[in-house]
Design an enzyme around this catalytic site. Structure first.
Site, PDB file in Angstrom:
ATOM      1  N   LYS A  74       1.212  23.657 -36.797  1.00 28.00           N
ATOM      2  CA  LYS A  74       0.887  24.929 -35.954  1.00 28.00           C
ATOM      3  C   LYS A  74       1.808  26.078 -36.783  1.00 28.00           C
ATOM      4  CE  LYS A  74       1.107  26.796 -31.427  1.00 28.00           C
ATOM      5  NZ  LYS A  74       1.639  26.358 -30.017  1.00 28.00           N
ATOM      6  N   SER A 149      -1.657  26.323 -26.097  1.00 27.53           N
ATOM      7  CA  SER A 149      -1.827  27.338 -27.360  1.00 27.53           C
ATOM      8  C   SER A 149      -2.156  26.333 -28.638  1.00 27.53           C
ATOM      9  CB  SER A 149      -0.881  27.997 -27.513  1.00 27.53           C
ATOM     10  OG  SER A 149       0.529  27.443 -27.542  1.00 27.53           O
ATOM     11  N   SER A 173       1.304  23.246 -23.884  1.00 23.57           N
ATOM     12  CA  SER A 173       0.613  23.713 -25.132  1.00 23.57           C
ATOM     13  C   SER A 173       0.173  22.589 -25.980  1.00 23.57           C
ATOM     14  CB  SER A 173       1.208  24.784 -25.762  1.00 23.57           C
ATOM     15  OG  SER A 173       1.068  25.984 -24.827  1.00 23.57           O
TER      16      SER A 173
END
Length: 472
Positions: A74, A149, A173
């Site tokens: 990420k 996310s 997330s």
């Protein structure tokens, strides 16, 4: 999707090389660009590291199960010499001067980082639509969001560009996008994995964790990245363990707690049926199903958004246009520098959460909101402690329904916030949780969330692996 195990077997028997795996991963990323799962693709770096892996293998010095395996991470984790944007305009050109501990450990194990994945801006969102670089598409149904996310990392695995990836989980997330895309996503116990080098959203809630095509892949990845870190004094002193050790032991004799508050109003009927069907299979395997109660869980979302936004308003104050990141070209005075750089650099959702966080921390409201939210946090933690006195693991939905339709972040932000209703409580209590596909509803996978006792990831993953086996 090929698993880590399958790729390692191919590397061991010589039918492929790390360089070929990296090249195939990079080609797959290029062919799935329409999904917008990546912000940065590290072609040259990945191929160079892959050649080093092949050289080690030729010399009989392989570093283990992850050596030569392509991995995505990420884009809120620092990696020296690469862009780290947190999907925000304010960090569009920021190049990390150091590497996050989790990524250091990953590369020390021989993993090949092929790219930095797209995400909700500063990890603030549940739909992956708040990114400055555009929304991520769900490969199972492009009319629906992939969750957030960490949607980019989930899609990277679901679309087969990599067998595993890292995300961060502040209120669901990792688990929520795993459920949306039909992969496995694990949020470890708070403190199990170092947060050093992770761009902070809410420091008392954030935790790095793995995505994988299988539970075993997640267990393998977790084993590589966890452990104490002198750079992060919130990391646990517990030694690293083999999280694959209990896989395959099944659920016979396990007591599974089912919170009555989680299976009432608000849960989609088809999703509920899929989860209940899996629990019946567990019972047939020798598990005991027991109703438990989490009486304060209805306050979880409210307390979470107060605590998370308060911490965000503090953490994001460092992005001021002075030291690094975006600086408004229109600024002429010091106040303008701060105000214009932040208003132009941050997106709407981030601004919304900073404003809310500043409000609840302000004089006159601190005691009424922030202090009360922390008291509720303690009550929720105590509820879990009490429930675990009578059960080994707790089962819950990962999400209240199917992935949301695209565009709801703008039209109905409250519905997006409530999609985290089953996941935020684990971050408040610091507990481990894993989302595993357990069936289908409306042609899309349903995620079953398993909640474990603190630092009992090995036991938790054994139950998750049994779910995976029974879902085939």
């Amino acid at each position: 999707m090929q698993t880590i195990q399958e790729l390692q077997a191919q590397l061991a028997n010589g039918s492929t090389t790390a360089e070929k795996l990296a090249q195939a991963s990079l080609e797959k990323i290029e062919s799935t660009k329409n999904l917008n799962a990546y912000i940065s693709v590290l072609n040259d770096r990945a191929l160079e590291r892959a050649k080093e892996s092949d050289k080690r293998r030729d010399e009989g010095k392989s570093l283990g199960a992850l050596d030569g395996i392509p991995v995505a991470v990420k884009d809120n984790m620092c990696l020296t010499g690469t862009r780290t944007t947190a999907a925000s305009k304010i960090l569009d050109n920021f190049v990390a001067p150091y590497t996050a501990t989790a990524l250091e450990k990953l590369e020390a194990a021989g993993a090949i980082i092929v790219g930095k994945t797209n995400m909700d801006e500063f990890a603030m969102g549940s739909s992956n639509e708040t990114s400055y670089y555009g929304p991520v598409k769900n490969p199972l149904d492009e009319s629906r969001v992939p969750g957030g996310s960490s949607g980019g990392s989930a899609v990277a695995v679901a679309s087969g560009t990599v067998p595993c990836a890292l995300g961060s989980d502040t209120g669901g997330s990792i688990r929520q996008p795993a459920a949306c895309t039909g992969v496995v996503g694990l949020k470890p116990t708070y403190g199990r994995v170092s947060r050093y080098g992770l761009l902070a959203y809410a420091s008392s809630l954030d935790q790095i964790g793995p995505f994988g095509a299988t539970v075993r892949d997640c267990a393998t990845l977790l084993g590589a990245i966890c452990g104490i870190d002198p750079h992060d004094n919130t990391t646990s002193t517990r030694p690293t363990e083999d999280f694959t050790a209990k896989l395959g032991t099944g659920v016979k004799g396990k007591v599974i707690g089912v919170p009555k508050e989680y299976f009432g109003e608000g849960l989609d009927a088809e999703c509920k049926a899929a989860i209940e069907n899996m629990l019946k299979k567990m019972e047939a395997e020798g598990a005991t199903i027991k109703e438990v109660s989490l009486p304060h869980i209805s306050y979880a979302v409210s307390s979470y958004y107060i605590i998370a936004t308060a911490e965000a308003s503090s953490n994001l104050s460092r992005y001021d246009g002075v030291r690094y990141g975006y600086r408004s070209p229109e600024a002429r005075k010091l106040f303008d520098l701060y105000a214009k750089s932040r208003s132009e650099g941050f997106g709407k959702e981030v601004q919304r959460r900073i404003l809310l966080g500043s409000y609840v921390l302000s004089a006159g409201f601190y005691d009424a909101y922030y202090v009360q939210a922390q008291k509720v946090r303690r009550l929720i933690t105590d509820d879990f402690t009490e429930a675990f006195k009578t059960c080994d693991v707790i089962a819950s939905p990962t999400m209240p329904g199917l992935p949301l339709k695209c565009g709801m972040n703008e039209s109905d932000p409250m519905a997006v916030y409530l999609s985290d209703i089953y996941t935020v409580s684990l971050n408040l209590a610091g507990l481990p949780g894993v989302s595993v596909p357990c069936g289908m509803a409306g042609g899309l996978p349903v995620g079953l969330q398993w909640i474990g006792k603190p630092f009992q990831e090995a036991d938790l993953l054994a139950v998750a692996e049994a779910t995976e086996r029974l879902n085939k």
